[in-house]
Write an enzyme that holds these catalytic residues in place. Sequence first.
Site, PDB file in Angstrom:
ATOM      1  N   ARG A  75       0.812  -1.218   0.000  1.00 23.78           N
ATOM      2  CA  ARG A  75       0.000   0.000   0.000  1.00 23.78           C
ATOM      3  C   ARG A  75       0.851   1.277   0.000  1.00 23.78           C
ATOM      4  O   ARG A  75       0.349   2.367  -0.227  1.00 23.78           O
ATOM      5  CB  ARG A  75      -0.958  -0.015   1.208  1.00 23.78           C
ATOM      6  N   GLU A 112      -9.862 -10.269  11.084  1.00 26.49           N
ATOM      7  CA  GLU A 112      -9.205  -9.306  10.205  1.00 26.49           C
ATOM      8  C   GLU A 112     -10.238  -8.559   9.367  1.00 26.49           C
ATOM      9  O   GLU A 112     -11.284  -9.107   9.024  1.00 26.49           O
ATOM     10  CB  GLU A 112      -8.211 -10.026   9.285  1.00 26.49           C
ATOM     11  N   ASN A 147      -7.478  -4.232  17.197  1.00 23.94           N
ATOM     12  CA  ASN A 147      -6.210  -4.856  17.590  1.00 23.94           C
ATOM     13  C   ASN A 147      -5.058  -3.962  17.134  1.00 23.94           C
ATOM     14  O   ASN A 147      -4.936  -3.649  15.957  1.00 23.94           O
ATOM     15  CB  ASN A 147      -6.113  -6.229  16.912  1.00 23.94           C
ATOM     16  N   ALA A 151      45.240  43.157  -1.080  1.00 21.99           N
ATOM     17  CA  ALA A 151      43.943  42.926  -1.720  1.00 21.99           C
ATOM     18  C   ALA A 151      44.132  42.646  -3.207  1.00 21.99           C
ATOM     19  O   ALA A 151      45.016  43.203  -3.849  1.00 21.99           O
ATOM     20  CB  ALA A 151      43.050  44.142  -1.523  1.00 21.99           C
ATOM     21  N   ARG A 187      49.792  41.269  -7.778  1.00 22.19           N
ATOM     22  CA  ARG A 187      48.864  41.919  -8.698  1.00 22.19           C
ATOM     23  C   ARG A 187      49.661  42.914  -9.533  1.00 22.19           C
ATOM     24  O   ARG A 187      50.763  43.333  -9.147  1.00 22.19           O
ATOM     25  CB  ARG A 187      47.757  42.645  -7.925  1.00 22.19           C
TER      26      ARG A 187
END
Length: 467
Positions: A21, A162, A177, A431, A448
């Site tokens: 299911r 059942e 149950n 930087a 840089r």
Amino acid sequence: MNTDMNPPLTIVILAAGLGTRMKSRQAKVLHRAGGKALVEHVVDTAAKLTNPERIFVVVGHQAGEVRAAVTTPGVRFIEQPEQRGTGHAVTCGRAVLEGLSGYLTVLYGDGPLLRTETLRRLYEQETSDAAAAVLLTAMMDDPTGYGRVMRDAHGRVARIVEQKAATPEELAIREANMGIYCFRADLFWKHAGEMRPDNPAREYYLTDMAEILHRAGYPIEAMQIEDPREALGINTRVELADVDRLLRERKLRDLMLAGVTIEKPETVTVDSDVEIGIDTVVEAFAQIRGRTVIGENCRIGAGAIIEDSELGDDVVVWPYTIIGTSRLERGATAGPFARLRTDNHVAEGAQIGNFVELKKTRMGAGAKANHLAYLGDSQIGAKVNIGAGTITCNYDGFHKHPTAIGDGAFVGSNSTLVAPIEIGAGAYVGAGSVITQPVPPDSLGLGRAHQVIKEDWAKKRRTIGKQ
Ligand code: UD1
Ligand code: CA
């Protein structure tokens, strides 16, 4: 944990079915609610009551995966090669179970809400008098799908019918149950061979044991529980979602009663095994998953997702931060919008800011990476400052390489650190640098192009443009 039940108790958990299911390729008990596989919840509950050596899980569909989902050491397994019903599932273990004296509790792996307290009460009722079995039942407004409890003229339990085999009159009975039983082991095994697959499903129904023992002249008792939700057996994904919600509500309630503030609890997700210290505040839509442990007086921001991680006291996780298998020590902060991907260690008072990603990185005590950075495979010392836009280039297309930054170093904004690389303690990186050579301690690394100034260049250009 109570491991010395006297008389001894054996618990068998049925987990061999596919669960048609669920409409899934995955065995039902492997589906997760409250952050754990269904079967794991049931095993954990059982292990609080009896010695794990006396816990047996019946496996069939995806037996290997189900075994792997059971992490409690000592638990044993029984193979049910073909799923021929709940009665058949128990008798598959006959060879090993029959020799275990005392009491036999059977429960189903698809009912994760069951509490240890209820199992203990069931055992106590069974051991306190002469009943051959006690079954857990509940009066339900809508018992559809459950077996119904039939009583004889004296009001004693006579049998269970059942759903599929019941007549309309039987279906009108509201006592259901719950699928949780405690048997006297000797009587169970003496009569187990009498179960027959004489029902529309051609299955061996464990529920037939009620009628079998009753007919043999033994009293069967029912223990009614107030709230049938506790024994809710998951059959569909709708019930999976219901149970997930209930488990999470239960967890949040426990946390709140233990001193954790949870804002808008209906939006917060906390898995069952998570621990959180007092005075921690969890904001709306946070998700705290797996084996996460959070200290006292922390703040977990809105929309944060934390999994399998350890947070010390006074840690702040700002909103929308994602943390996986990481450790944050006392007073550390992370976010908003930070990502601590995996295996990070953020030492005391360190700050991980917005749009910063960490992977396999250690941030030393008091170190800061406050904005927009990627730090991977890095060892970053105490009080280091990582400027905005800093990237560790840890991957060359083939291998990952480490970055080491010494205590007190200052990495300027928009630096590109090409690993493997070392930046010494107290050093500076200018930087915008691309750093490919080690920077010695206390020195400046600049990588840089030099800036060029051409005076009046722009002015001249404008004049030419006008002509
Ligand atoms: C069962 C009970 C029903 C009860 C309900 C409570 C029976 C015949 N019926 O019905 O009275 O009201 O639970 O939730 O017992 N399993 C195996 N091997 C098998 C068949 C099942 O290990 O051959 C396992 C499943 O994996 C599952 C559990 O037993 O975890 C229960 O099976 P399920 O098919 O869900 O039983 P129900 O029809 O819900
Ligand atoms: Ca069921």
